[in-house]
Design a protein around this motif. Structure first.
Motif, mmCIF file in Angstrom:
data_model
loop_
_atom_site.group_PDB
_atom_site.id
_atom_site.type_symbol
_atom_site.label_atom_id
_atom_site.label_comp_id
_atom_site.label_asym_id
_atom_site.label_seq_id
_atom_site.Cartn_x
_atom_site.Cartn_y
_atom_site.Cartn_z
ATOM 1 N N SER A 1 -6.090 11.447 -2.624
ATOM 2 C CA SER A 1 -4.707 11.818 -2.307
ATOM 3 C C SER A 1 -3.706 11.144 -3.241
ATOM 4 N N GLN A 2 -4.110 10.079 -3.922
ATOM 5 C CA GLN A 2 -3.195 9.331 -4.779
ATOM 6 C C GLN A 2 -3.265 9.762 -6.233
ATOM 7 N N GLY A 3 -4.205 10.590 -6.599
ATOM 8 C CA GLY A 3 -4.372 10.952 -8.001
ATOM 9 C C GLY A 3 -5.291 9.947 -8.699
ATOM 10 N N VAL A 4 -5.607 10.243 -9.916
ATOM 11 C CA VAL A 4 -6.540 9.417 -10.672
ATOM 12 C C VAL A 4 -5.875 9.025 -11.981
ATOM 13 N N SER A 5 -5.950 7.749 -12.314
ATOM 14 C CA SER A 5 -5.358 7.283 -13.564
ATOM 15 C C SER A 5 -6.232 7.721 -14.747
ATOM 16 N N PRO A 6 -5.640 7.857 -15.919
ATOM 17 C CA PRO A 6 -6.418 8.238 -17.104
ATOM 18 C C PRO A 6 -7.534 7.239 -17.439
ATOM 19 N N GLN A 7 -7.313 5.962 -17.144
ATOM 20 C CA GLN A 7 -8.338 4.951 -17.423
ATOM 21 C C GLN A 7 -9.583 5.169 -16.567
ATOM 22 N N ILE A 8 -9.374 5.475 -15.303
ATOM 23 C CA ILE A 8 -10.508 5.719 -14.412
ATOM 24 C C ILE A 8 -11.224 7.003 -14.808
ATOM 25 N N LEU A 9 -10.471 8.012 -15.179
ATOM 26 C CA LEU A 9 -11.064 9.276 -15.604
ATOM 27 C C LEU A 9 -11.893 9.085 -16.879
ATOM 28 N N ALA A 10 -11.338 8.359 -17.841
ATOM 29 C CA ALA A 10 -12.068 8.102 -19.089
ATOM 30 C C ALA A 10 -13.329 7.286 -18.828
ATOM 31 N N SER A 11 -13.241 6.321 -17.943
ATOM 32 C CA SER A 11 -14.417 5.519 -17.604
ATOM 33 C C SER A 11 -15.498 6.369 -16.957
ATOM 34 N N GLY A 12 -15.109 7.264 -16.085
ATOM 35 C CA GLY A 12 -16.080 8.146 -15.439
ATOM 36 C C GLY A 12 -16.738 9.096 -16.420
ATOM 37 N N ILE A 13 -15.971 9.631 -17.358
ATOM 38 C CA ILE A 13 -16.537 10.525 -18.369
ATOM 39 C C ILE A 13 -17.493 9.755 -19.280
ATOM 40 N N LYS A 14 -17.140 8.515 -19.600
ATOM 41 C CA LYS A 14 -18.014 7.689 -20.437
ATOM 42 C C LYS A 14 -19.362 7.474 -19.755
ATOM 43 N N VAL A 15 -19.349 7.160 -18.489
ATOM 44 C CA VAL A 15 -20.589 6.944 -17.744
ATOM 45 C C VAL A 15 -21.385 8.245 -17.663
ATOM 46 N N ALA A 16 -20.686 9.355 -17.461
ATOM 47 C CA ALA A 16 -21.372 10.644 -17.366
ATOM 48 C C ALA A 16 -22.039 11.040 -18.674
ATOM 49 N N MET A 17 -21.533 10.553 -19.793
ATOM 50 C CA MET A 17 -22.089 10.916 -21.097
ATOM 51 C C MET A 17 -23.355 10.144 -21.457
ATOM 52 N N PHE A 18 -23.722 9.130 -20.676
ATOM 53 C CA PHE A 18 -24.920 8.350 -21.003
ATOM 54 C C PHE A 18 -26.194 9.191 -20.947
ATOM 55 N N SER A 19 -26.378 9.971 -19.896
ATOM 56 C CA SER A 19 -27.640 10.707 -19.762
ATOM 57 C C SER A 19 -27.805 11.805 -20.815
#
Length: 112
Positions: A71-89
């Motif tokens: 409900s609060q939205g997502v900061s660009p830093q958290i989004l970038a961190s999540g995409i980085k983790v997703a790119m490992f596999s």
């Protein structure tokens, strides 16, 4: 080896096992270079790539689901961190694919 834990054990550990299998098939191919061994090496390396991409897609679907529920939205830093983790596999799957293909090229070159 921290990226194995960061990338998600469910996808990264099987990919690590597939890497070991590709390397073992390469070593076996150096001793007895057969067409069956080369075909198995190519199939496993291609499967590793597909499995890594599957891990990325499922990870992104879960992440997007959490973002949509926020409900609060997502900061660009958290989004970038999540995409980085997703790119490992998919990156690890691609590395295994390249190693497997290089091993296949070396074994074919050695056979001819």
């Amino acid at each position: 080896m921290n990226f194995i834990i960061e990338g998600g054990v469910f996808f990264m550990v099987p990919l690590l096992v597939l890497l070991v299998l590709v390397l073992a098939l390469f070593v076996k191919g150096l001793k007895s270079n057969t067409e069956k061994n080369a075909d198995l090496l190519k199939s496993i390396s291609l499967f590793s790539l597909a499995f890594g991409v599957l891990g990325f897609i499922l990870g992104m679907l879960v992440a997007l689901d959490f973002i949509s529920m926020s409900s609060q939205g997502v900061s660009p830093q958290i989004l970038a961190s999540g995409i980085k983790v997703a790119m490992f596999s998919p990156t690890f799957g691609l590395v295994i694919f390249v190693v497997g293909r290089l091993a296949d090229i070396i074994l074919r070159w050695k056979r001819n």
